[in-house]
Motif scaffolding. Sequence first.
Motif, PDB file in Angstrom:
ATOM      1  N   MET A 177      -7.175   4.336   2.603  1.00 30.98           N
ATOM      2  CA  MET A 177      -6.998   3.895   3.809  1.00 30.98           C
ATOM      3  C   MET A 177      -6.517   2.407   3.598  1.00 30.98           C
ATOM      4  O   MET A 177      -5.552   2.383   5.209  1.00 30.98           O
ATOM      5  N   ALA A 178      -6.545   1.232   3.415  1.00 31.42           N
ATOM      6  CA  ALA A 178      -5.956  -0.072   3.752  1.00 31.42           C
ATOM      7  C   ALA A 178      -4.391   0.022   3.610  1.00 31.42           C
ATOM      8  O   ALA A 178      -3.280  -0.315   4.154  1.00 31.42           O
ATOM      9  N   LYS A 180     -11.005   5.142  -5.151  1.00 30.49           N
ATOM     10  CA  LYS A 180     -11.542   4.442  -4.358  1.00 30.49           C
ATOM     11  C   LYS A 180     -10.633   4.572  -2.852  1.00 30.49           C
ATOM     12  O   LYS A 180      -9.358   4.276  -2.866  1.00 30.49           O
ATOM     13  N   THR A 181     -11.453   5.326  -2.266  1.00 29.34           N
ATOM     14  CA  THR A 181     -10.301   5.712  -1.010  1.00 29.34           C
ATOM     15  C   THR A 181     -10.457   4.389  -0.157  1.00 29.34           C
ATOM     16  O   THR A 181      -9.308   5.013   0.710  1.00 29.34           O
ATOM     17  N   GLU A 182     -11.137   3.631  -0.201  1.00 28.65           N
ATOM     18  CA  GLU A 182     -11.125   2.379   1.034  1.00 28.65           C
ATOM     19  C   GLU A 182      -9.802   1.450   0.702  1.00 28.65           C
ATOM     20  O   GLU A 182      -9.083   1.256   1.739  1.00 28.65           O
ATOM     21  N   THR A 206      -3.838   2.081   6.630  1.00 29.83           N
ATOM     22  CA  THR A 206      -3.133   1.216   8.205  1.00 29.83           C
ATOM     23  C   THR A 206      -2.795   0.361   7.959  1.00 29.83           C
ATOM     24  O   THR A 206      -2.225  -1.014   8.704  1.00 29.83           O
TER      25      THR A 206
END
Lengths: 136, 136
Positions: B110-111, B105-107, B114
């Motif tokens: 990314m989290a 899962k790319t989310e 970030t």
Amino acid sequence: MSKETILDQMKEEGLRITPQRVHIVELLFELSHPTADRIYTLMSEKFPYVSQATVYNTLKKLKEIGVVRELMDGDKSSNFEVNEMEHWHFNCKVCGEIYDLEPAKTEALMAVGTQKGAFQVESYQVKFYGICAKCM
Amino acid sequence: MSKETILDQMKEEGLRITPQRVHIVELLFELSHPTADRIYTLMSEKFPYVSQATVYNTLKKLKEIGVVRELMDGDKSSNFEVNEMEHWHFNCKVCGEIYDLEPAKTEALMAVGTQKGAFQVESYQVKFYGICAKCM
DNA sequence: ATAAATGCAAATGCTTTGCATTGCC
DNA sequence: GGCAATGCAAAGCATTTGCATTTAT
């Protein structure tokens, strides 16, 4: 990991402790992800006759005995860092700075690597690209 | 993405469609993550006078218009691939083959990028290293 | 017709290597 | 004292660049 730990490790592995090598190790602690050339430039202040070969060869040996990691990003020249605990990197495309990030759960990543059940994952590399706070 | 899509894309971007370029695109579909040099070697069979410059420059342009991705692994020469849907890579340290993997899962990734709220992540790269089934 | 792509060769940039000399252990 | 490390220069390799010629549009 401390400077002394690294020097001890070097002795254990049969590497000789030279003033040049000591200074390379010191610079690795002082600088943020330096390139070999940056180390060479700063070395020159203290050792005017140091050669690039010495810097490159030393970094290679330190990598071989596992106390240094090389961050490779293709056409650009490599960056080096002391092999501390695992972490990820963020590369700012504006200033080129490399920031350290905490890793996500590594088990999850390993599982992805092992999907299809046919890969024996020994290591992986995660790198983020974008713009850092300073450059926004 | 198909050969025709890429050629259309090239026209749209103002790039000329030459026989050499068409063949480079074809080879990108036929081969698994080839290097520029591998493409050059195979090109030579059909175009005995092709130059490395043509291969390198074409790959660079294809990358610029976003239809090709370059996989860079430091000291080694780059590997290229058609820019299909997102995926990750597994590099076998024995045979050198690069395998495509489904992304997690790319989310979540990314989290991580970030974290600290201070990075604007535009892309990231995940690469696994180890031994593939064929080589175990 | 004209601007871009080609092929060739030379140049670049990073890294490595060969070798005589130096200096750690 | 012996062998590894150093400094220097040259070599290596992947990739890029300059330039005259060719070719796609």
